[in-house]
Enzyme design. Sequence first.
Site, PDB file in Angstrom:
ATOM      1  N   GLN A   1       4.715   9.338   7.187  1.00  0.00           N
ATOM      2  CA  GLN A   1       3.776  10.242   6.506  1.00  0.00           C
ATOM      3  C   GLN A   1       4.211  11.693   6.711  1.00  0.00           C
ATOM      4  O   GLN A   1       4.188  12.492   5.763  1.00  0.00           O
ATOM      5  CB  GLN A   1       2.361  10.019   7.037  1.00  0.00           C
TER       6      GLN A   1
ATOM      7  N   ARG B   1       2.682   6.025  -3.247  1.00  0.00           N
ATOM      8  CA  ARG B   1       3.770   6.914  -3.667  1.00  0.00           C
ATOM      9  C   ARG B   1       3.990   6.837  -5.172  1.00  0.00           C
ATOM     10  O   ARG B   1       4.234   7.860  -5.827  1.00  0.00           O
ATOM     11  CB  ARG B   1       5.040   6.562  -2.892  1.00  0.00           C
TER      12      ARG B   1
ATOM     13  N   LYS C   1       0.832  -1.207   0.000  1.00  0.00           N
ATOM     14  CA  LYS C   1       0.000   0.000   0.000  1.00  0.00           C
ATOM     15  C   LYS C   1       0.869   1.262   0.000  1.00  0.00           C
ATOM     16  O   LYS C   1       0.626   2.191  -0.785  1.00  0.00           O
ATOM     17  CB  LYS C   1      -0.915  -0.028   1.229  1.00  0.00           C
ATOM     18  N   SER C   2       1.876   1.296   0.855  1.00  0.00           N
ATOM     19  CA  SER C   2       2.709   2.506   0.948  1.00  0.00           C
ATOM     20  C   SER C   2       3.393   2.797  -0.387  1.00  0.00           C
ATOM     21  O   SER C   2       3.456   3.952  -0.834  1.00  0.00           O
ATOM     22  CB  SER C   2       3.802   2.313   2.009  1.00  0.00           C
TER      23      SER C   2
ATOM     24  N   SER D   1       7.293   9.191  12.057  1.00  0.00           N
ATOM     25  CA  SER D   1       6.170   9.028  11.130  1.00  0.00           C
ATOM     26  C   SER D   1       6.650   9.244   9.697  1.00  0.00           C
ATOM     27  O   SER D   1       7.116  10.323   9.345  1.00  0.00           O
ATOM     28  CB  SER D   1       5.056  10.033  11.451  1.00  0.00           C
TER      29      SER D   1
ATOM     30  N   ASP E   1       2.050  -1.223  11.944  1.00  0.00           N
ATOM     31  CA  ASP E   1       0.735  -1.693  11.478  1.00  0.00           C
ATOM     32  C   ASP E   1       0.495  -3.170  11.796  1.00  0.00           C
ATOM     33  O   ASP E   1      -0.611  -3.672  11.628  1.00  0.00           O
ATOM     34  CB  ASP E   1       0.598  -1.460   9.968  1.00  0.00           C
TER      35      ASP E   1
ATOM     36  N   ARG F   1      -5.909   1.762  18.335  1.00  0.00           N
ATOM     37  CA  ARG F   1      -5.614   0.322  18.217  1.00  0.00           C
ATOM     38  C   ARG F   1      -5.152  -0.315  19.517  1.00  0.00           C
ATOM     39  O   ARG F   1      -5.095  -1.542  19.592  1.00  0.00           O
ATOM     40  CB  ARG F   1      -4.594   0.073  17.096  1.00  0.00           C
TER      41      ARG F   1
END
Length: 415
Positions: free
Chosen positions: A160, A24, A19-20, A158, A304, A335
């Site tokens: 992100q 990108r 996904k990451s 992070s 994750d 979470r």
Amino acid sequence: MEIKPIKSFQKTVTVAPDKSITHRAIMFNAIANGKATIKNALMGEDCLATIECMRSLGARIEIEGDVVSVFGTKRLNSSSLYVGNSGTTFRLLTGLLAGADGQFTIDGDASIRRRPMKRVINPLALMGADLKSFDGKAPVIINGKKLKGINYDMPVASAQVKSAILLAGMNADGITTVTEKVRSRNHTELMLEAMGAKIWAEKGRVSIMRSTLNPLDITVPGDVSSGAYPLVLASCLDGATVTVKKMGINPTRTGLLSVLKNCGITPVFSSKKKNAEPSADVTVSYGEKKPFTIDKPIIPYLIDEIPVLAVLACFIEGESVIRGAEELKVKESNRIDTTVNALKAMGADITATDDGMIIRGKGYLKGGATIDPVGDHRIAMAMSVAGALSQEGVEILSPECVAVSYPNFFELFEE
Ligand code: S3P
């Protein structure tokens, strides 16, 4: 979705693409000079949101199965963008648009509107950006401004936030440098470098200067965060073996494999590919396991995977501890709470702490519960694995949330 206890698990599987990396590849190629082809792109909801946003901004993007063709655009249209559930789309876009010519609004679903955005707004403001938010929450309104480079010490690990600052730095005067105490995933740095950006990394810091990007063709490897589910399943079920084909093994992502090894389950690698984003077929078999402790320095490498690592701990007799993981509170759900409550309902002896959890594993889980993952894909998938390994199985409410990152997830449990 009813998940029944499974008796055997001997499979070779291909899990969802990363996904990451897919986010990108779409986003960066959408602002590159030319056309790029992305093969084995993740067609999950989060990445589809990135595609829609980049189309609104002016890029032409064509999808044929899991092959995505991206035709980059030089000018970005002023627009209102909707990211759905995707924090990566949201935060990376803030950096990409802060120095663009135009006005942009970014919004998302109820979960996105609860998540902290000051962590990107504050450093971007230091660069001269004009971002308005609702007390640090979405929606965010961006008035593109001329930016200047900064030196920024990251207060939280992070990727992100780091990526947002680097993307803004590509549009800024001077040098932008980000320093990390604990290194977060480096997909942005690797990809921007491969696309010709003026970017360089030295111990614990990465710097960038004003750059334009060349298009980059890429084949996306399998997502280690998705591979985590069959790997933990096989580690805990007597007689099980699984091979996850062509899985990404970028060292900034493989904390789960290190934890398995420390527990006594040694992952075996074959068909290694040493690309910028390395991959391999990874095999794991059931075996004796000892409890584990996960501490702050390794958290970004497995952030994750913590819900499914908590499941693993339930199947290891003795006390396992996860600490230094307060970031879990600001993911798609809190979470710490959602993991602890779901596993408690299934009969686990588990306690939430301020920065993680303590699991007193019994070597088995009763199951027999109905779990509401509150729309959080990783909770739905981790608790499905818990249910499959449990004595009585589990019922997962609103299971369709898995489509965010792993649309075919439930096929794992088919005979
Ligand atoms: C991601 C970074 C991580 C991770 C998320 C994807 C990325 O978030 O939890 O699922 O692609 O950069 P943070 O950067 O907030 O730690």
